[in-house]
Design a protein around this motif. Structure first.
Motif, PDB file in Angstrom:
ATOM      1  N   MET A 187     -39.055 -11.330 -20.830  1.00 41.46           N
ATOM      2  CA  MET A 187     -38.680 -11.854 -22.123  1.00 41.46           C
ATOM      3  C   MET A 187     -39.170 -10.908 -23.205  1.00 41.46           C
ATOM      4  N   LYS A 188     -38.281 -10.549 -24.137  1.00 42.16           N
ATOM      5  CA  LYS A 188     -38.643  -9.646 -25.224  1.00 42.16           C
ATOM      6  C   LYS A 188     -39.437 -10.375 -26.288  1.00 42.16           C
ATOM      7  N   LYS A 189     -40.418  -9.673 -26.838  1.00 43.28           N
ATOM      8  CA  LYS A 189     -41.177 -10.227 -27.949  1.00 43.28           C
ATOM      9  C   LYS A 189     -40.457  -9.905 -29.245  1.00 43.28           C
ATOM     10  N   ALA A 190     -40.454 -10.845 -30.163  1.00 46.88           N
ATOM     11  CA  ALA A 190     -39.856 -10.610 -31.474  1.00 46.88           C
ATOM     12  C   ALA A 190     -40.806  -9.763 -32.298  1.00 46.88           C
ATOM     13  N   VAL A 191     -40.256  -8.865 -33.089  1.00 44.07           N
ATOM     14  CA  VAL A 191     -41.044  -8.039 -33.985  1.00 44.07           C
ATOM     15  C   VAL A 191     -41.144  -8.780 -35.304  1.00 44.07           C
ATOM     16  N   VAL A 192     -42.371  -9.132 -35.684  1.00 42.64           N
ATOM     17  CA  VAL A 192     -42.560  -9.931 -36.889  1.00 42.64           C
ATOM     18  C   VAL A 192     -43.720  -9.371 -37.701  1.00 42.64           C
ATOM     19  N   ALA A 193     -43.569  -9.372 -39.010  1.00 41.03           N
ATOM     20  CA  ALA A 193     -44.652  -8.991 -39.916  1.00 41.03           C
ATOM     21  C   ALA A 193     -44.908 -10.156 -40.852  1.00 41.03           C
ATOM     22  N   LYS A 194     -46.138 -10.244 -41.360  1.00 42.01           N
ATOM     23  CA  LYS A 194     -46.482 -11.356 -42.240  1.00 42.01           C
ATOM     24  C   LYS A 194     -45.784 -11.274 -43.580  1.00 42.01           C
ATOM     25  N   ALA A 252     -41.148   0.651 -42.056  1.00 40.37           N
ATOM     26  CA  ALA A 252     -40.230   1.601 -41.423  1.00 40.37           C
ATOM     27  C   ALA A 252     -40.310   1.503 -39.905  1.00 40.37           C
ATOM     28  N   LYS A 253     -41.521   1.375 -39.372  1.00 41.36           N
ATOM     29  CA  LYS A 253     -41.679   1.256 -37.917  1.00 41.36           C
ATOM     30  C   LYS A 253     -41.122  -0.080 -37.408  1.00 41.36           C
ATOM     31  N   LEU A 254     -41.272  -1.131 -38.204  1.00 41.98           N
ATOM     32  CA  LEU A 254     -40.707  -2.422 -37.816  1.00 41.98           C
ATOM     33  C   LEU A 254     -39.183  -2.377 -37.802  1.00 41.98           C
ATOM     34  N   ILE A 255     -38.596  -1.663 -38.760  1.00 38.33           N
ATOM     35  CA  ILE A 255     -37.130  -1.512 -38.774  1.00 38.33           C
ATOM     36  C   ILE A 255     -36.687  -0.674 -37.587  1.00 38.33           C
ATOM     37  N   ASP A 256     -37.431   0.399 -37.285  1.00 38.33           N
ATOM     38  CA  ASP A 256     -37.139   1.202 -36.091  1.00 38.33           C
ATOM     39  C   ASP A 256     -37.155   0.313 -34.848  1.00 38.33           C
ATOM     40  N   GLY A 257     -38.164  -0.562 -34.775  1.00 33.71           N
ATOM     41  CA  GLY A 257     -38.283  -1.473 -33.637  1.00 33.71           C
ATOM     42  C   GLY A 257     -37.119  -2.427 -33.534  1.00 33.71           C
ATOM     43  N   ARG A 258     -36.665  -2.951 -34.665  1.00 31.13           N
ATOM     44  CA  ARG A 258     -35.519  -3.872 -34.659  1.00 31.13           C
ATOM     45  C   ARG A 258     -34.279  -3.153 -34.141  1.00 31.13           C
ATOM     46  N   ILE A 259     -34.063  -1.925 -34.590  1.00 30.17           N
ATOM     47  CA  ILE A 259     -32.899  -1.149 -34.151  1.00 30.17           C
ATOM     48  C   ILE A 259     -32.952  -0.953 -32.636  1.00 30.17           C
ATOM     49  N   ARG A 260     -34.115  -0.576 -32.121  1.00 35.43           N
ATOM     50  CA  ARG A 260     -34.274  -0.397 -30.666  1.00 35.43           C
ATOM     51  C   ARG A 260     -34.109  -1.717 -29.926  1.00 35.43           C
TER      52      ARG A 260
END
Length: 146
Positions: free
Chosen positions: A1-8, A21-29
């Protein structure tokens, strides 16, 4: 199961928080399909149109591009990549890119579906117009008295 990328919040204040920027990179991947490719493509066009754009990560996982205020957000859904312009109703759209949220008084959106082509020139012009509008509404810095 993939973990969701979340920031506060929109900014990475905690030492161990990933940058927007790294969180957006992660969302794209994480998307790994046409939506990720499209989000990456529009992100590149936004940066080309406004090299000084600031990337943020807000509302539990929404990429946001700002310059003197929000330019647009980049949300991904099952069927569309949605670019929502914060002040889209105040922008001229001669190419007719806005095709969603047309009834609102403030925002306008562009829904991009699988296989659709982007009018890159018109999108960049819309980005620049949003930046100009934000700059025109920017409040001047308050003068400090000695």
């Amino acid at each position: 199961m993939k973990k969701a990328v979340v920031a506060k919040t929109g900014s990475a204040k905690a030492d161990n928080a990933a940058s927007p920027a790294k969180l957006i990179d992660g969302r794209i991947r994480e998307l790994g399909d046409w939506r990720g490719e499209m989000l990456a493509r529009v992100r590149g066009l936004i940066k080309e149109a406004e090299p000084e754009v600031v990337e943020e990560w807000k509302w539990r996982g929404v990429p946001v591009w700002e310059r003197d205020g929000i330019i647009c957000t980049g949300e991904t859904y099952k069927e569309v990549v949605k670019l929502t312009f914060a002040k889209g109703a105040a922008l001229a759209d001669p190419a007719g890119l806005f095709n969603s949220s047309l009834d609102g008084n403030v925002r306008r959106a562009i829904d991009i579906r699988h296989g659709e082509k982007i009018n890159e020139k018109a999108l960049k012009a819309l980005i620049r117009a949003a930046v100009e509008l934000n700059a025109s509404k920017k409040k001047p810095a308050k003068k400090r008295s000695a």
